[in-house]
Write a protein that holds these residues in place. Structure first.
Motif, PDB file in Angstrom:
ATOM      1  N   GLY A 153     -10.316  26.816 -65.544  1.00  0.00           N
ATOM      2  CA  GLY A 153     -10.997  27.994 -66.131  1.00  0.00           C
ATOM      3  C   GLY A 153     -11.355  28.003 -67.411  1.00  0.00           C
ATOM      4  N   GLY A 154     -12.450  28.654 -67.663  1.00  0.00           N
ATOM      5  CA  GLY A 154     -13.139  28.802 -69.064  1.00  0.00           C
ATOM      6  C   GLY A 154     -13.976  27.705 -69.305  1.00  0.00           C
ATOM      7  N   ILE A 155     -14.464  27.697 -70.460  1.00  0.00           N
ATOM      8  CA  ILE A 155     -15.348  26.573 -71.078  1.00  0.00           C
ATOM      9  C   ILE A 155     -14.425  25.654 -72.136  1.00  0.00           C
ATOM     10  N   ALA A 156     -14.324  24.477 -71.797  1.00  0.00           N
ATOM     11  CA  ALA A 156     -13.781  23.706 -72.648  1.00  0.00           C
ATOM     12  C   ALA A 156     -14.249  22.918 -73.678  1.00  0.00           C
ATOM     13  N   ARG A 157     -13.798  22.650 -74.752  1.00  0.00           N
ATOM     14  CA  ARG A 157     -14.574  21.619 -75.773  1.00  0.00           C
ATOM     15  C   ARG A 157     -13.588  20.318 -75.625  1.00  0.00           C
ATOM     16  N   ILE A 158     -14.525  19.383 -75.394  1.00  0.00           N
ATOM     17  CA  ILE A 158     -13.730  17.986 -75.284  1.00  0.00           C
ATOM     18  C   ILE A 158     -14.448  16.796 -76.199  1.00  0.00           C
ATOM     19  N   ASP A 159     -13.350  16.028 -76.456  1.00  0.00           N
ATOM     20  CA  ASP A 159     -13.606  14.961 -77.573  1.00  0.00           C
ATOM     21  C   ASP A 159     -14.399  13.800 -76.569  1.00  0.00           C
ATOM     22  N   SER A 167     -10.165  22.358 -77.216  1.00  0.00           N
ATOM     23  CA  SER A 167     -10.029  23.840 -77.185  1.00  0.00           C
ATOM     24  C   SER A 167     -10.544  24.293 -75.806  1.00  0.00           C
ATOM     25  N   ARG A 168     -10.412  25.586 -75.615  1.00  0.00           N
ATOM     26  CA  ARG A 168     -11.089  26.384 -74.591  1.00  0.00           C
ATOM     27  C   ARG A 168     -11.033  27.911 -74.764  1.00  0.00           C
ATOM     28  N   VAL A 169     -12.100  28.486 -74.335  1.00  0.00           N
ATOM     29  CA  VAL A 169     -12.149  29.742 -74.240  1.00  0.00           C
ATOM     30  C   VAL A 169     -12.314  30.396 -72.652  1.00  0.00           C
ATOM     31  N   ASP A 170     -11.946  31.573 -72.678  1.00  0.00           N
ATOM     32  CA  ASP A 170     -12.182  32.254 -71.250  1.00  0.00           C
ATOM     33  C   ASP A 170     -13.527  32.510 -71.214  1.00  0.00           C
ATOM     34  N   ALA A 171     -14.422  32.544 -69.944  1.00  0.00           N
ATOM     35  CA  ALA A 171     -15.535  32.821 -69.657  1.00  0.00           C
ATOM     36  C   ALA A 171     -15.853  34.219 -69.349  1.00  0.00           C
ATOM     37  N   PRO A 172     -16.974  35.052 -69.724  1.00  0.00           N
ATOM     38  CA  PRO A 172     -16.993  36.125 -69.091  1.00  0.00           C
ATOM     39  C   PRO A 172     -16.841  36.295 -67.593  1.00  0.00           C
ATOM     40  N   LYS A 173     -16.267  37.426 -67.286  1.00  0.00           N
ATOM     41  CA  LYS A 173     -15.994  37.639 -65.812  1.00  0.00           C
ATOM     42  C   LYS A 173     -17.131  38.177 -64.967  1.00  0.00           C
ATOM     43  N   GLY A 184     -23.272  25.615 -79.942  1.00  0.00           N
ATOM     44  CA  GLY A 184     -21.976  26.433 -79.771  1.00  0.00           C
ATOM     45  C   GLY A 184     -21.850  27.765 -79.286  1.00  0.00           C
ATOM     46  N   THR A 185     -22.935  28.042 -78.533  1.00  0.00           N
ATOM     47  CA  THR A 185     -22.987  29.225 -77.990  1.00  0.00           C
ATOM     48  C   THR A 185     -23.678  29.040 -76.565  1.00  0.00           C
ATOM     49  N   ALA A 186     -22.861  29.851 -75.457  1.00  0.00           N
ATOM     50  CA  ALA A 186     -23.280  29.669 -74.179  1.00  0.00           C
ATOM     51  C   ALA A 186     -23.848  30.958 -73.749  1.00  0.00           C
ATOM     52  N   TYR A 187     -25.080  30.746 -72.821  1.00  0.00           N
ATOM     53  CA  TYR A 187     -25.786  31.755 -72.299  1.00  0.00           C
ATOM     54  C   TYR A 187     -25.634  31.821 -70.795  1.00  0.00           C
ATOM     55  N   TYR A 188     -25.095  33.000 -70.275  1.00  0.00           N
ATOM     56  CA  TYR A 188     -25.075  33.225 -68.817  1.00  0.00           C
ATOM     57  C   TYR A 188     -25.992  34.113 -68.382  1.00  0.00           C
ATOM     58  N   ASP A 193     -26.342  40.757 -56.762  1.00  0.00           N
ATOM     59  CA  ASP A 193     -26.156  40.832 -55.374  1.00  0.00           C
ATOM     60  C   ASP A 193     -26.718  39.334 -54.631  1.00  0.00           C
ATOM     61  N   ASP A 194     -26.310  38.255 -55.261  1.00  0.00           N
ATOM     62  CA  ASP A 194     -26.581  36.886 -54.914  1.00  0.00           C
ATOM     63  C   ASP A 194     -28.071  36.610 -54.418  1.00  0.00           C
ATOM     64  N   SER A 195     -28.912  37.355 -55.166  1.00  0.00           N
ATOM     65  CA  SER A 195     -30.193  37.329 -54.724  1.00  0.00           C
ATOM     66  C   SER A 195     -31.128  36.299 -55.900  1.00  0.00           C
ATOM     67  N   GLY A 196     -30.344  35.620 -56.693  1.00  0.00           N
ATOM     68  CA  GLY A 196     -31.032  34.587 -57.501  1.00  0.00           C
ATOM     69  C   GLY A 196     -32.045  35.245 -58.350  1.00  0.00           C
ATOM     70  N   VAL A 197     -31.856  36.600 -58.556  1.00  0.00           N
ATOM     71  CA  VAL A 197     -32.601  37.391 -59.945  1.00  0.00           C
ATOM     72  C   VAL A 197     -31.591  38.162 -60.784  1.00  0.00           C
ATOM     73  N   SER A 198     -31.970  38.107 -61.795  1.00  0.00           N
ATOM     74  CA  SER A 198     -30.924  38.492 -62.834  1.00  0.00           C
ATOM     75  C   SER A 198     -31.528  39.438 -63.909  1.00  0.00           C
ATOM     76  N   ALA A 199     -30.987  40.679 -64.298  1.00  0.00           N
ATOM     77  CA  ALA A 199     -31.316  41.582 -65.083  1.00  0.00           C
ATOM     78  C   ALA A 199     -30.636  41.613 -66.358  1.00  0.00           C
ATOM     79  N   ALA A 200     -29.678  40.578 -66.704  1.00  0.00           N
ATOM     80  CA  ALA A 200     -29.162  40.614 -67.885  1.00  0.00           C
ATOM     81  C   ALA A 200     -28.602  39.298 -68.059  1.00  0.00           C
ATOM     82  N   PHE A 201     -28.279  39.065 -69.147  1.00  0.00           N
ATOM     83  CA  PHE A 201     -27.587  37.832 -69.585  1.00  0.00           C
ATOM     84  C   PHE A 201     -26.570  37.971 -70.907  1.00  0.00           C
ATOM     85  N   PHE A 202     -25.482  37.151 -70.922  1.00  0.00           N
ATOM     86  CA  PHE A 202     -24.407  37.138 -71.574  1.00  0.00           C
ATOM     87  C   PHE A 202     -24.397  36.140 -72.906  1.00  0.00           C
ATOM     88  N   VAL A 203     -24.257  35.992 -73.847  1.00  0.00           N
ATOM     89  CA  VAL A 203     -24.191  35.370 -75.037  1.00  0.00           C
ATOM     90  C   VAL A 203     -22.857  35.295 -75.419  1.00  0.00           C
TER      91      VAL A 203
END
Length: 275
Positions: A153-159, A167-173, A184-188, A193-203
């Protein structure tokens, strides 16, 4: 069916791989072939050619023996430095190491090994469970980010040199595609509806875990991961055949190209121009 050469430009020259040549270096000014490493003519049931990967003067390609292993060459002399026997999966250079997938084919669980790019020494190996087929991203100096959603779960930072989780942070749900990680920033992107089309993204700030939402000016169908340069994101909208530039700080569109642009690769940026 014959596969054409796949090439990668570098300061040392243009490196190409094909079914005939495991690796060749071309002079970009003249097109002259500096040296060539021939491909074995051994018959195999399956074989892939991919563009050479160049890191700090070392060139990596699928091996000349057609085993789907990896050969590492000195980009200046053409001398083979080391080899990994195949079959192996994808490989990429991140965090100062060569990351190699040890399994082939789609699976939520995969084994990875990290190697020193110059010597080939194995530094660590690790099994990861992830819903992403390419879970690793570049991190700050000598570190990696790993998308562990579907597993730990989440996004881990690895040596990158030891494989240890720092370290590790929880990803947006939600049903989100981790499109890219930059500085150092993730873009989702969030699928509709599983269409492959996106109306928004999360930073998401991968240090604090804080997340904010930005809405696209219209529903976007990404064909390839976006490019983030400074405070601007460039993303190709396949459905509308246009390149869209967004100010990621303010969440506002800056400009878009004409709507008849056919692009199938990630945008690239150099000296104030987007390619």
């Amino acid at each position: 069916m014959s596969i054409g050469p796949s090439c990668t430009p570098d300061a040392l020259g243009v490196f190409c791989a094909s079914e005939k040549d495991a690796l060749m270096r071309l002079n970009p000014a003249t097109g002259k072939v500096d040296w060539t490493k021939p491909m074995s003519r051994r018959q195999v049931t399956s074989f892939s050619v991919r563009g050479p990967l160049v890191h700090d003067g070392v060139v990596f390609v699928y091996s000349a023996d057609r085993s789907q292993g990896i050969d590492a060459y000195d980009g200046r002399t053409g001398e083979r430095l080391w080899q990994l026997k195949g079959p192996l999966g994808e490989f990429k250079s991140l965090g100062g190491v060569l990351l190699v997938r040890l399994d082939e084919g789609p699976s939520d669980t995969a084994r990875y090994a990290a190697h020193d790019p110059r010597t080939g020494k194995e530094l660590w190996r690790r099994e990861l469970k992830s819903t992403s087929s390419n879970p690793f991203y570049e991190g700050p100096k000598d570190t990696l980010y790993a998308d562990l959603r579907g597993g730990e779960g989440g996004i881990a930072r690895i040596d990158a040199r030891t494989g240890r989780t720092l370290s590790r942070v929880d990803a947006p749900k939600g049903d989100l595609w981790l499109a890219t990680v930059h500085d150092g920033t993730a873009y989702y992107a969030r699928w509709e509806d599983d269409s492959g089309v996106s109306a928004a993204f999360f930073v998401q700030d991968l240090g604090s875990g804080k997340t904010r939402r930005i809405d696209f000016p219209w529903s976007v169908e990404p064909e390839a991961p976006p490019l983030v340069q400074g405070d601007t994101m460039y993303i190709f909208d396949y459905g509308n055949e246009t390149l869209l530039a967004l100010d990621v700080k303010r969440g506002k569109p800056l400009w878009s190209s004409s709507r008849d642009l056919r692009v199938f690769s990630e945008p690239a940026y150099h000296a104030g121009k987007v390619y």
